[in-house]
Design a protein around this motif. Structure first.
Motif, PDB file in Angstrom:
ATOM      1  N   GLY A 248     -35.056  61.725  59.913  1.00 53.49           N
ATOM      2  CA  GLY A 248     -34.560  63.095  60.006  1.00 53.49           C
ATOM      3  C   GLY A 248     -35.265  64.054  59.073  1.00 53.49           C
ATOM      4  N   ILE A 249     -35.511  63.609  57.848  1.00 56.83           N
ATOM      5  CA  ILE A 249     -36.094  64.489  56.836  1.00 56.83           C
ATOM      6  C   ILE A 249     -37.546  64.799  57.163  1.00 56.83           C
ATOM      7  CG2 ILE A 249     -37.154  63.018  55.054  1.00 56.83           C
ATOM      8  CD1 ILE A 249     -35.252  64.342  53.053  1.00 56.83           C
ATOM      9  N   GLY A 250     -38.190  63.922  57.929  1.00 58.70           N
ATOM     10  CA  GLY A 250     -39.567  64.169  58.336  1.00 58.70           C
ATOM     11  C   GLY A 250     -39.697  65.420  59.186  1.00 58.70           C
ATOM     12  N   ILE A 251     -38.691  65.684  60.018  1.00 58.21           N
ATOM     13  CA  ILE A 251     -38.674  66.916  60.816  1.00 58.21           C
ATOM     14  C   ILE A 251     -38.166  68.085  59.977  1.00 58.21           C
ATOM     15  CG2 ILE A 251     -37.414  68.117  62.650  1.00 58.21           C
ATOM     16  CD1 ILE A 251     -37.754  65.810  64.439  1.00 58.21           C
ATOM     17  N   LEU A 252     -37.089  67.843  59.240  1.00 56.34           N
ATOM     18  CA  LEU A 252     -36.392  68.931  58.558  1.00 56.34           C
ATOM     19  C   LEU A 252     -37.256  69.611  57.510  1.00 56.34           C
ATOM     20  CD1 LEU A 252     -33.653  70.291  58.576  1.00 56.34           C
ATOM     21  CD2 LEU A 252     -32.893  68.680  56.849  1.00 56.34           C
ATOM     22  N   GLU A 253     -37.982  68.821  56.707  1.00 54.95           N
ATOM     23  CA  GLU A 253     -38.748  69.386  55.605  1.00 54.95           C
ATOM     24  C   GLU A 253     -39.896  70.258  56.093  1.00 54.95           C
ATOM     25  OE1 GLU A 253     -41.916  69.782  52.756  1.00 54.95           O
ATOM     26  OE2 GLU A 253     -42.017  68.506  54.534  1.00 54.95           O
ATOM     27  N   LYS A 254     -40.426  69.965  57.291  1.00 59.01           N
ATOM     28  CA  LYS A 254     -41.571  70.718  57.807  1.00 59.01           C
ATOM     29  C   LYS A 254     -41.215  71.440  59.108  1.00 59.01           C
ATOM     30  CE  LYS A 254     -46.574  69.976  58.302  1.00 59.01           C
ATOM     31  NZ  LYS A 254     -47.005  70.741  57.136  1.00 59.01           N
ATOM     32  N   ALA A 255     -39.928  71.754  59.277  1.00 62.64           N
ATOM     33  CA  ALA A 255     -39.444  72.270  60.556  1.00 62.64           C
ATOM     34  C   ALA A 255     -40.142  73.550  60.995  1.00 62.64           C
ATOM     35  CB  ALA A 255     -37.930  72.507  60.470  1.00 62.64           C
ATOM     36  N   ALA A 256     -40.206  74.546  60.113  1.00 63.97           N
ATOM     37  CA  ALA A 256     -40.770  75.841  60.501  1.00 63.97           C
ATOM     38  C   ALA A 256     -42.254  75.736  60.886  1.00 63.97           C
ATOM     39  CB  ALA A 256     -40.561  76.863  59.381  1.00 63.97           C
ATOM     40  N   PRO A 257     -43.109  75.139  60.018  1.00 60.35           N
ATOM     41  CA  PRO A 257     -44.514  75.014  60.436  1.00 60.35           C
ATOM     42  C   PRO A 257     -44.715  74.062  61.612  1.00 60.35           C
ATOM     43  CG  PRO A 257     -44.164  73.980  58.290  1.00 60.35           C
ATOM     44  CD  PRO A 257     -42.919  74.715  58.623  1.00 60.35           C
ATOM     45  N   MET A 258     -43.844  73.058  61.763  1.00 58.70           N
ATOM     46  CA  MET A 258     -44.014  72.081  62.841  1.00 58.70           C
ATOM     47  C   MET A 258     -43.854  72.737  64.217  1.00 58.70           C
ATOM     48  SD  MET A 258     -41.937  68.530  63.620  1.00 58.70           S
ATOM     49  CE  MET A 258     -42.464  67.733  62.115  1.00 58.70           C
ATOM     50  N   ILE A 259     -42.784  73.489  64.413  1.00 56.70           N
ATOM     51  CA  ILE A 259     -42.572  74.098  65.736  1.00 56.70           C
ATOM     52  C   ILE A 259     -43.640  75.160  66.002  1.00 56.70           C
ATOM     53  CG2 ILE A 259     -40.946  75.893  64.981  1.00 56.70           C
ATOM     54  CD1 ILE A 259     -39.427  75.360  67.647  1.00 56.70           C
ATOM     55  N   THR A 260     -44.129  75.804  64.938  1.00 61.20           N
ATOM     56  CA  THR A 260     -45.213  76.776  65.099  1.00 61.20           C
ATOM     57  C   THR A 260     -46.491  76.086  65.564  1.00 61.20           C
ATOM     58  OG1 THR A 260     -44.245  78.141  63.347  1.00 61.20           O
ATOM     59  CG2 THR A 260     -46.538  78.574  63.943  1.00 61.20           C
ATOM     60  N   ASP A 261     -46.818  74.946  64.931  1.00 62.04           N
ATOM     61  CA  ASP A 261     -48.025  74.189  65.300  1.00 62.04           C
ATOM     62  C   ASP A 261     -47.931  73.632  66.716  1.00 62.04           C
ATOM     63  OD1 ASP A 261     -49.174  74.631  62.831  1.00 62.04           O
ATOM     64  OD2 ASP A 261     -48.470  72.736  61.965  1.00 62.04           O
ATOM     65  N   PHE A 262     -46.747  73.137  67.084  1.00 61.43           N
ATOM     66  CA  PHE A 262     -46.587  72.486  68.384  1.00 61.43           C
ATOM     67  C   PHE A 262     -46.923  73.425  69.546  1.00 61.43           C
ATOM     68  CE2 PHE A 262     -45.055  68.336  67.458  1.00 61.43           C
ATOM     69  CZ  PHE A 262     -44.893  67.681  68.667  1.00 61.43           C
ATOM     70  N   PHE A 263     -46.589  74.703  69.375  1.00 61.42           N
ATOM     71  CA  PHE A 263     -46.759  75.644  70.488  1.00 61.42           C
ATOM     72  C   PHE A 263     -47.759  76.761  70.170  1.00 61.42           C
ATOM     73  CE2 PHE A 263     -42.559  73.688  70.854  1.00 61.42           C
ATOM     74  CZ  PHE A 263     -42.640  73.170  72.146  1.00 61.42           C
ATOM     75  N   ALA A 264     -48.574  76.555  69.120  1.00 59.77           N
ATOM     76  CA  ALA A 264     -49.540  77.582  68.719  1.00 59.77           C
ATOM     77  C   ALA A 264     -50.595  77.831  69.794  1.00 59.77           C
ATOM     78  CB  ALA A 264     -50.205  77.184  67.406  1.00 59.77           C
ATOM     79  N   GLU A 265     -50.943  76.784  70.535  1.00 61.39           N
ATOM     80  CA  GLU A 265     -52.023  76.898  71.510  1.00 61.39           C
ATOM     81  C   GLU A 265     -51.501  77.107  72.939  1.00 61.39           C
ATOM     82  OE1 GLU A 265     -54.216  73.339  70.912  1.00 61.39           O
ATOM     83  OE2 GLU A 265     -54.879  73.890  68.897  1.00 61.39           O
ATOM     84  N   THR A 266     -50.215  77.441  73.058  1.00 65.83           N
ATOM     85  CA  THR A 266     -49.636  77.688  74.380  1.00 65.83           C
ATOM     86  C   THR A 266     -49.548  79.188  74.638  1.00 65.83           C
ATOM     87  OG1 THR A 266     -47.344  77.778  73.596  1.00 65.83           O
ATOM     88  CG2 THR A 266     -48.243  75.596  74.084  1.00 65.83           C
ATOM     89  N   SER A 267     -49.074  79.542  75.817  1.00 71.08           N
ATOM     90  CA  SER A 267     -48.939  80.958  76.167  1.00 71.08           C
ATOM     91  C   SER A 267     -47.717  81.602  75.518  1.00 71.08           C
ATOM     92  CB  SER A 267     -48.834  81.110  77.692  1.00 71.08           C
ATOM     93  OG  SER A 267     -47.717  80.376  78.182  1.00 71.08           O
ATOM     94  N   THR A 268     -46.836  80.771  74.939  1.00 68.44           N
ATOM     95  CA  THR A 268     -45.632  81.304  74.279  1.00 68.44           C
ATOM     96  C   THR A 268     -45.548  80.759  72.847  1.00 68.44           C
ATOM     97  OG1 THR A 268     -44.336  79.477  75.225  1.00 68.44           O
ATOM     98  CG2 THR A 268     -44.325  81.597  76.407  1.00 68.44           C
ATOM     99  N   PRO A 269     -46.406  81.240  71.937  1.00 72.15           N
ATOM    100  CA  PRO A 269     -46.349  80.772  70.550  1.00 72.15           C
ATOM    101  C   PRO A 269     -45.037  81.168  69.879  1.00 72.15           C
ATOM    102  CG  PRO A 269     -47.784  82.668  70.738  1.00 72.15           C
ATOM    103  CD  PRO A 269     -47.437  82.268  72.135  1.00 72.15           C
ATOM    104  N   VAL A 270     -44.690  80.439  68.830  1.00 72.77           N
ATOM    105  CA  VAL A 270     -43.426  80.669  68.121  1.00 72.77           C
ATOM    106  C   VAL A 270     -43.673  81.613  66.945  1.00 72.77           C
ATOM    107  CG1 VAL A 270     -41.575  79.570  66.811  1.00 72.77           C
ATOM    108  CG2 VAL A 270     -42.550  78.410  68.799  1.00 72.77           C
ATOM    109  N   SER A 271     -42.898  82.690  66.862  1.00 69.91           N
ATOM    110  CA  SER A 271     -43.043  83.663  65.776  1.00 69.91           C
ATOM    111  C   SER A 271     -42.431  83.127  64.488  1.00 69.91           C
ATOM    112  CB  SER A 271     -42.368  84.974  66.154  1.00 69.91           C
ATOM    113  OG  SER A 271     -40.963  84.800  66.255  1.00 69.91           O
TER     114      SER A 271
END
Length: 451
Positions: A248-271
């Motif tokens: 759980g902590i692996g996601i939680l500690e890096k949550a904000a940059p993780m979701i940004t990275d996951f969809f950075a190269e898509t047509s709907t990037p995360v702000s």
């Protein structure tokens, strides 16, 4: 400092709010990822470096809970909450000085070391008291309080983001944000210090449905903290908690940059604001899991609920690894389920310990078990950050930064699942004789009457 005994007619339902005032405050630790990008920008840190205050804080949480557990049992929850207030708030003040002078080591020392001690003592401060007030529903009682730790970031995440927006994300702005946190949390935690009460010696709630949870061994005797750590059951639960927390902590500690990275190269990037909202959603799932799953454990049993946490958690990680970057709703839902299991695991473990070892020194045993959290606090962020950094150096980007770390998490959850299956009732040779337990209860009561 000893807490006053509850007078006749005192409602036990006043105790969870006291615990919540402390846990909602120290739960700010789960919003640390909001500070990571500003710190990295202002002080020139890497992702691994900016995680150090959080990692050290979790390490100190486990160590202070382990070494301070017996002191908390001896001195009572009011003493513990006071110590937690002083350490947690002063940790923020030291971190504020570090940010203002651009000395990162002061931020690590303040937030991580000093604040981490406040995390540990504050976390275990109400657990034993709650279990003694609610012998009929231990999972629900500890879940109500411990959900505050999971929900703390639900408040702190948007609050911290707004402060950084108002004060600025430079060194001075970060310092003012830390200072504000330290002062406000000191006031809020003092409410718990003033409100908490302990039950009188021999208290026993005779509510309907007092039977132990389904599948739980009914303890006819108690086990001391010293004896508990010598049992295989303790170390099986240590492994269960460590594996569940690491995942759980692996996601939680890096949550904000993780979701940004996951969809950075898509047509709907995360702000940036949407990423902060994702952190808040994770905190809500964490909080809901603590009360929801722990209350469910009173009905279906602790071993069964951990089968769900660890088995279904592995499936959620697999879905993210395979399909997460192609579906934003799938990614978010799977992450929310994982965080609900993460929170539920924390809230259910005190009741699991009570089922196996009784209430005699359950607070001290719980404190020792939280060293598993310390280990996970290093392992989880280390795995995710190191793998992400190495993948980035290898030229990968987006979801490719996290595939390997998610595979590792699946393996760890399987290890935890096996450890849970190995839990059996404690051998009678570890039980404390009943006269000794009664004498200790009487001594504690006499000390409080004369205090």
């Amino acid at each position: 400092m000893t807490p006053p005994l509850a007078p006749a007619g005192w409602s036990r339902w006043l105790v969870p709010p006291a615990a919540l005032s402390v846990h909602l405050s120290i739960g700010q630790a789960y919003a640390w990822s909001v500070f990571k990008p500003p710190l990295e920008s202002a002080l020139g840190l890497s992702g691994t470096q900016s995680a150090l205050p959080f990692q050290l804080g979790i390490v100190m949480l486990g160590l202070s809970a382990a070494f301070g557990g017996t002191l908390v049992e001896r001195n009572g929850p009011r003493w513990a909450m006071t110590v937690a207030l002083c350490c947690f708030s002063s940790g923020f003040l030291i971190a504020a000085l570090g940010a203002a002078t651009e000395q990162f080591w002061l931020i690590v020392l303040g937030y991580g070391f000093v604040g981490g001690i406040g995390l540990g003592i504050g976390y275990i401060s109400p657990v034993s008291t709650l279990i003694k007030w609610f012998p009929d529903r231990p999972g629900m009682a500890t879940g109500i309080a411990i959900m505050g730790f999971g929900g703390g970031a639900l408040i702190a995440s948007p609050w911290s983001a707004q402060m950084l927006k108002s004060y600025g994300s430079g060194p001075d702005g970060i310092a003012y944000a830390f200072l504000t946190h330290g002062l406000v949390y000191a006031v809020f935690m003092s409410l718990g210090v003033l409100l908490v009460r302990v039950p009188p010696p021999g208290y026993r709630q005779k509510a309907p449905g007092e039977a132990t949870a389904a599948g739980a061994p009914a303890p006819t005797a108690q086990v001391s903290a010293r004896s508990a750590v010598r049992t295989p059951q303790f170390w099986c639960l240590w492994l269960v908690l460590c594996m569940n927390v690491t995942a759980g902590i692996g996601i939680l500690e890096k949550a904000a940059p993780m979701i940004t990275d996951f969809f950075a190269e898509t047509s709907t990037p995360v702000s940036v604001s949407a990423a902060a909202g994702f952190v808040a959603l994770l905190s809500a799932a964490n909080m809901a899991g603590r009360i929801g799953w722990s209350s469910t454990s009173d009905l279906i049993g602790r071993k069964n609920i951990y089968r769900v946490y660890l088995g279904a958690g592995a499936v959620m990680y697999l879905l993210i690894a395979l399909f997460g970057d192609s579906s934003k709703p799938l990614f978010v839902v799977c992450a929310l389920v994982i965080l609900s299991f993460y929170g539920g695991g924390f809230a259910t473990i005190p009741a699991y310990l009570k089922d196996l070892f009784g209430t005699y020194q359950v607070g001290a045993i719980h404190g020792r078990l939280l060293t598993a959290w310390s280990t996970a606090g290093v392992l989880g962020p280390l795995i995710v950050n190191r793998v992400a950094d190495s993948q980035e150096e290898a030229g990968r980007s987006g979801a490719g930064l996290y595939g390997l770390s998610f595979t590792i998490m699946i393996g760890l959850l399987v290890v935890g699942f096996v450890a849970n299956e190995l839990v059996r009732p404690v051998h009678p040779r570890h039980h404390v004789p009943a006269p000794r337990e009664a004498a200790d209860d009487q001594l504690a009561g006499d000390q409080r009457h004369h205090a």
